[in-house]
Design a protein around this motif. Structure first.
Motif, mmCIF file in Angstrom:
data_model
loop_
_atom_site.group_PDB
_atom_site.id
_atom_site.type_symbol
_atom_site.label_atom_id
_atom_site.label_comp_id
_atom_site.label_asym_id
_atom_site.label_seq_id
_atom_site.Cartn_x
_atom_site.Cartn_y
_atom_site.Cartn_z
ATOM 1 N N UNK A 104 56.680 50.534 40.621
ATOM 2 C CA UNK A 104 57.394 49.312 40.279
ATOM 3 C C UNK A 104 56.809 48.619 39.063
ATOM 4 N N UNK A 105 55.482 48.635 38.949
ATOM 5 C CA UNK A 105 54.840 48.025 37.783
ATOM 6 C C UNK A 105 55.233 48.785 36.525
ATOM 7 N N UNK A 106 55.208 50.116 36.603
ATOM 8 C CA UNK A 106 55.589 50.927 35.447
ATOM 9 C C UNK A 106 57.059 50.685 35.087
ATOM 10 N N UNK A 107 57.906 50.550 36.101
ATOM 11 C CA UNK A 107 59.322 50.269 35.850
ATOM 12 C C UNK A 107 59.490 48.942 35.123
ATOM 13 N N UNK A 125 57.795 36.675 40.193
ATOM 14 C CA UNK A 125 58.756 37.093 41.228
ATOM 15 C C UNK A 125 59.182 38.544 41.019
ATOM 16 N N UNK A 126 59.526 38.897 39.785
ATOM 17 C CA UNK A 126 60.001 40.254 39.504
ATOM 18 C C UNK A 126 58.891 41.281 39.729
ATOM 19 N N UNK A 127 57.694 40.972 39.300
ATOM 20 C CA UNK A 127 56.590 41.911 39.508
ATOM 21 C C UNK A 127 56.340 42.106 40.998
ATOM 22 N N UNK A 128 56.350 41.028 41.765
ATOM 23 C CA UNK A 128 56.151 41.149 43.216
ATOM 24 C C UNK A 128 57.261 41.953 43.861
ATOM 25 N N UNK A 129 58.487 41.697 43.473
ATOM 26 C CA UNK A 129 59.601 42.449 44.048
ATOM 27 C C UNK A 129 59.453 43.933 43.749
ATOM 28 N N UNK A 130 59.069 44.250 42.519
ATOM 29 C CA UNK A 130 58.918 45.650 42.136
ATOM 30 C C UNK A 130 57.787 46.320 42.914
ATOM 31 N N UNK A 131 56.700 45.621 43.110
ATOM 32 C CA UNK A 131 55.571 46.192 43.857
ATOM 33 C C UNK A 131 55.929 46.354 45.327
ATOM 34 N N UNK A 132 56.594 45.357 45.906
ATOM 35 C CA UNK A 132 56.981 45.438 47.315
ATOM 36 C C UNK A 132 57.937 46.612 47.536
ATOM 37 N N UNK A 133 58.902 46.789 46.636
ATOM 38 C CA UNK A 133 59.922 47.834 46.824
ATOM 39 C C UNK A 133 59.469 49.216 46.366
ATOM 40 N N UNK A 134 58.706 49.302 45.274
ATOM 41 C CA UNK A 134 58.400 50.605 44.689
ATOM 42 C C UNK A 134 56.909 50.921 44.576
#
Length: 179
Positions: free
Chosen positions: A111-114, A98-107
């Motif tokens: 987002x992955x690096x974050x 969930x967190x990885x998907x949210x980060x990719x969708x938003x950033x």
């Protein structure tokens, strides 16, 4: 390296949770993911400006990371220990997906690096503590608890909390300045 008996099931449980997290973020909760504030530019800028009171943050982490750990230790003494391991691994996989998907969708790729920057320092120690505890819980009749396990578990958990408190904010802040 061969994956042995119950290790296959733990890996399958983690991957199932991970895929459920990805599906949940993309299919059922996409609008919620887009509206969530933690990955919005405003929140990320506020994170850099925040003054962290490290003593209070440390005690917060001790409570928030220690409580689930103590619950797992309690479950290790019951006949439901294998089910507790599987449910925990599914939940962790779900959250990670969930967190990885949210980060990719938003950033996007940032987002992955974050996520890697935010989870890597303490995640290594938490994973080592979890693996040590889960291994004991899955191999209980053949493996007994001893002082060495207690020391390793306590050390890994303590190092995870310390790095999350003192190293993680610095690394995450440095990365966020590049956004």
């Amino acid at each position: 390296m061969r994956i042995q008996g119950e290790q296959k099931y733990v890996l399958l449980a983690g991957m199932t949770g991970f895929l459920l997290g990805i599906c949940s973020a993309n299919l059922w909760m996409k609008q919620y993911v887009l509206d969530i504030g933690i990955l919005n530019q405003y929140f990320l800028e506020q994170y850099n400006r925040a003054d962290i009171v490290y003593e209070a943050y440390l005690w917060y982490l001790v409570k928030s990371r220690g409580t689930p750990f103590v619950l797992l230790l309690a479950a290790a003494g019951t006949r439901y220990r294998k089910m507790a391991v599987m449910l925990t691994v599914v939940w962790l996989g779900f959250c990670f997906g969930m967190v990885i998907c949210m980060a990719i969708i938003k950033l996007g790729s940032k987002g992955i690096v974050l996520i890697v920057t935010a989870l890597a320092p303490q995640g290594i120690f938490y994973a080592m503590a979890g693996i040590a505890l889960f291994r004991y819980m899955l191999e209980y009749p053949m493996v007994r608890w001893d002082a060495g396990r207690s020391i390793r578990l306590g050390l890994f958990l303590m190092l995870g909390i310390i790095t999350e408190c003192y190293v993680n904010p610095v690394l995450t802040g440095l990365f966020l300045k590049t956004l």
